[in-house]
Design an enzyme around this catalytic site. Structure first.
Site, mmCIF file in Angstrom:
data_model
loop_
_atom_site.group_PDB
_atom_site.id
_atom_site.type_symbol
_atom_site.label_atom_id
_atom_site.label_comp_id
_atom_site.label_asym_id
_atom_site.label_seq_id
_atom_site.Cartn_x
_atom_site.Cartn_y
_atom_site.Cartn_z
ATOM 1 C CG ASP A 36 -2.137 0.948 0.953
ATOM 2 O OD1 ASP A 36 -2.054 1.795 0.027
ATOM 3 O OD2 ASP A 36 -3.141 0.859 1.676
HETATM 4 C C1 BGC Z 1 -4.875 3.424 -0.079
HETATM 5 C C2 BGC Z 1 -4.938 2.429 -1.219
HETATM 6 C C3 BGC Z 1 -4.705 3.151 -2.516
HETATM 7 C C4 BGC Z 1 -3.360 3.857 -2.455
HETATM 8 C C5 BGC Z 1 -3.018 4.649 -3.702
HETATM 9 C C6 BGC Z 1 -3.604 4.252 -0.104
HETATM 10 O O1 BGC Z 1 -3.655 5.285 0.831
HETATM 11 O O2 BGC Z 1 -4.978 2.734 1.157
HETATM 12 O O3 BGC Z 1 -6.176 1.793 -1.245
HETATM 13 O O4 BGC Z 1 -4.762 2.262 -3.582
HETATM 14 O O5 BGC Z 1 -3.369 4.767 -1.371
HETATM 15 O O6 BGC Z 1 -3.829 5.764 -3.786
#
Ligand code: BGC
Length: 756
Positions: free
Chosen positions: A231
């Site tokens: 993530d």
């Molecule tokens: C989120 C993800 C997301 C990623 C990119 C993170 O803060 O938890 O779900 O895909 O950011 O935006």
């Protein structure tokens, strides 16, 4: 397709390491000298959020290229429609291809542990089977195109509070049965190109650094073949994460983590083979998803129409007293609530996309019923919780003489979002006041609810009809109008329980934890598993949803009534549409273990089918159950296990309305290993057919112990003597067998027991 994966041998250590982290916020690094392209990832999950090159965070909305905004997962899950999720996946894939996006970051299959989680709108269900079945289809649909899905957030990411540091402490059985099961199903059935590891820790270890999660379970047990991506910003120690099985660290850290990898190899801390393998997996991802040079453009109007169809299957008719709905096209309707004019059609946070267009409910109602008198007043201000007497008075005046009132209420972004959780389940105060004042003067009130997760409804008895709209995407207005006027028959059912009040919820005492620790003390009893067990009333149960027609559950037949745990059984279910209009019914099948030695939920969803029926039409569907349908996760054997005995097959229209019931016997072919020692209880060996015979032989040698041999330990209630003996450890025989059992004899006895 170019073969990139075999290029690993041609790369320098620095180049291999460079493949393991982002180029910028959204791109991977390519290898220019070998013409390996740099591919792009974007959010996800209910639309393509491709940010323009100058945007450098992931929260901006209008800096991304327009794309179709489908309903968020909470709504799509309520459709229980596998084919439709596949279609949505296909459409998302097509949009990605046309915009040269290689990986779409979704779907998210985290379990809705508490309705307070600010991100529940992005997740499917409280039930892992439903979540996994639907996400599987979405991933399969997406990957019919040369793009990759990213199954997220792996794992046990069920709250936003301290999401980057919190340690989710969860026992092994709960982990397997509830929190990993949805991921497991999708990985095994759909092979997503990537899995995104979550921010949080699981049982003390960062998910991104957990070899057990990322390699032992994900790859070795489930057979995952893709790449693991972090993530955004989830990596704590890069080298540890790489060793654990995390190939790709996103977003860019300006090459810092690459230098860590290179020096770890140089100083012997990291085997270069690990870097080779990671680089190969990333190259394979690039190979599978490299963008086309001049891709075809997708048909925006066709995708918008799909979004409208999907939305209309995602909104749940929770209540419809006195045939309040559908509306007649001649009725004089007053629509109250700012949400009717300014819809909240998607959730807040990284998933926010820039829609190609937005349908408003009012416009669409005018189109559906051009001759009807439809008036509107805002009634409240979405931007504030404060009650405005002027707005309420205006709403009351507008409501005069209406045949029916539509009251559109819901949660604002400031109440629920990625990044924070809710603290209560209430609607804003000004909306509650509006409901109270309007229901006091009008009898025909229909409430529309727009929210990402359940709200308390103290006013539920005062209104005649309720639609749970969730966050219905860009075509929400049209879809709602179709449903309100009966142009489309509602066919969605809840994928989560609506509790009466927050205090009733399973994780109430343990959400969001203390400091950096959250304990999952409710164990496997999440959602309906909990409410069932506690025989608690809910506001609306899991699986509930109404239609404008009626369905009768006519019969169920099992292909076999006695099977081994290696066999499957077909369940045939016949349902008839006994109402006046065509409609779709979601037939739900739950399995209950009648008697078990481990605690099991009273019933668990193990099958469902959505069927279309014309008035008077009858259809028979078949749902096949396999050994997983009957098993629990046994921590002693570290595997799924079925205890021999009777199981009930319960078929119904919701988890609380079971219409048909059958029983079958499943015989286990696997015997759990015996681990008998001097502290094993007499009850345990007497209840196990493998040991009871030997035990009886020994007990018969002594007068007192021979009584044990005659006792029936299976009885529901035991008398004092047997009850005490049942729970007595074997070592107690030395004191209570009139001298027959000595330490030596006990040792021989234990030996014999352990050899069976
Ligand atoms: C989120 C993800 C997301 C990623 C990119 C993170 O803060 O938890 O779900 O895909 O950011 O935006």
């Amino acid at each position: 397709m170019k073969n990139y994966r075999n290029m690993v041998t041609e790369l320098t250590l620095e180049e291999k390491a460079s493949l393991c982290s982002g180029l910028d916020f959204w791109h991977l690094k390519g290898i220019e000298r070998l013409n390996v392209p740099s591919i792009m990832m974007t959010d996800g999950p209910h639309g393509m959020k491709k940010q323009r090159p100058d945007a450098n965070d992931h929260l901006g909305v209008f800096d991304s290229v327009p794309a179709i905004c489908f309903p968020s997962a909470a709504g799509m899950a309520s459709s229980w429609n596998r084919e439709m999720l596949f279609e949505v996946g296909e459409a998302l894939g097509e949009e990605c291809v046309s915009e040269q996006v290689s990986v779409l970051l979704g779907p998210g299959v985290n379990i809705k542990r508490s309705p307070l989680c600010g991100r529940n709108f992005e997740y499917f269900s409280e039930d892992p089977f439903l979540a996994s079945q639907l996400a599987t289809e979405q991933v399969k649909g997406m990957q019919t195109h040369p793009i990759g899905a990213s199954l997220k957030h792996f794992a046990v990411n069920n709250q936003e509070e301290r999401r980057m540091t919190v340690d989710a402490q969860v026992d092994e059985r709960t982990l397997r049965e509830i929190y990993l099961a949805a991921f497991e199903g999708v990985v095994k059935e759909a092979q997503p190109a990537t899995v995104m590891s979550s921010y949080n820790r699981v049982n003390g270890e960062y998910a991104a650094e957990s070899e057990r999660l990322l390699t032992t379970i994900l790859r070795d047990e489930w057979g995952f073949k893709g790449a693991v991506v972090s993530d955004w910003g989830a990596v704590n120690y890069r080298v540890a994460a790489l060793k654990a099985g995390l190939e790709l660290d996103m977003p860019s850290n300006n090459g810092y983590s690459d230098t860590l990898i290179v020096s770890a190899v140089k100083n012997g801390e990291l085997d270069e083979a690990v870097v080779d393998q990671a680089a190969e997996r990333v190259l394979r991802l690039i190979e599978m998803t490299a963008p086309q040079t001049n891709p075809a453009q997708y048909n925006k109007e066709a995708h918008h129409k799909l979004a409208r169809r999907v939305a209309s299957e995602s909104m749940i008719l929770l209540k419809n007293d006195a045939g309040m709905l559908p509306l007649q096209k001649t009725e004089n309707i007053v629509v109250l609530g700012e949400l009717a004019e300014k819809p909240r059609y998607q959730g807040s946070g990284s998933s926010k996309i820039n829609p190609t267009k937005i349908e408003s409910l009012l416009d669409e109602m005018h189109k559906s019923a051009p001759d009807a008198l439809i008036k509107y007043a805002a009634g409240y201000d979405m931007a504030s919780d404060d009650l405005s007497e002027t707005l309420i008075e205006e709403a009351i005046t507008t409501a005069e003489k209406a045949d029916k009132i539509i009251l559109f209420v819901g949660l604002p972004d400031r109440f629920e979002s990625e990044g924070y959780d809710r603290h209560h389940l209430r609607l804003p105060d000004n909306q509650l006041a509006l409901i109270e004042r309007i229901t006091a003067i009008h009898e025909n009130v229909i409430v529309l609810l727009s929210n990402g997760a359940p709200v308390e409804m103290p006013w539920e008895k005062d209104v005649q009809a309720i639609f749970e709209v969730y966050l219905g995407g860009q075509a929400m207005g049209g879809a709602l109008s179709d449903l309100l006027y009966g142009d489309v028959n509602p066919s969605a059912k809840l994928a989560e329980t609506f509790p009466i009040k927050l205090e009733d919820t399973p994780a109430y005492f343990n959400f969001p934890g203390e400091n950096d620790v959250v304990t999952y003390n409710e164990g496997i009893f999440v959602g309906y598993r909990y409410y069932d067990m506690k025989a608690m009333n809910t506001l609306y149960p899991f699986g509930h949803g109404l239609s404008y027609t009626e369905f009768t559950y006519e019969k169920m037949t099992l292909s076999k009534k006695n099977i081994t745990d290696k066999e499957m059984v077909d369940v045939e279910i016949t349902v008839r549409n006994t109402g006046a209009v065509a409609g779709k019914e979601i037939v739900q099948l739950y399995v209950a273990d009648v008697k078990s030695t481990v605690k099991r939920p009273l019933k668990e969803l193990k099958g469902f089918e959505k069927i279309m029926l014309d008035p008077g039409e009858e259809k028979t569907i078949t749902i096949t159950l396999n050994n997983r349908s009957f098993s629990y996760y046994d921590t002693a054997i570290q595997d799924w296990h079925i205890e021999s005995g009777e199981f009930e097959i319960l078929v119904g229209r919701s988890s609380a309305q079971i219409e048909l019931k059958e029983t079958l016997t499943v015989n286990s072919t696997v015997l759990l290993p015996l681990k008998i020692n001097r502290n094993t209880t007499i009850g345990d060996i007497m209840l196990d057919p493998r040991t009871s015979e030997i035990a009886k032989k020994h007990f018969n040698q002594s007068e007192l112990a021979s009584n044990i041999a005659k006792m029936d330990f299976t009885a529901e209630t035991l008398e004092l003597g047997p009850a005490m003996l049942k729970n007595m450890p074997l070592r107690g025989l030395i004191n209570f067998s009139q001298g027959y059992f000595t330490e030596e004899k006990l040792a021989t006895f234990l030996n014999q027991l352990n050899q069976v």
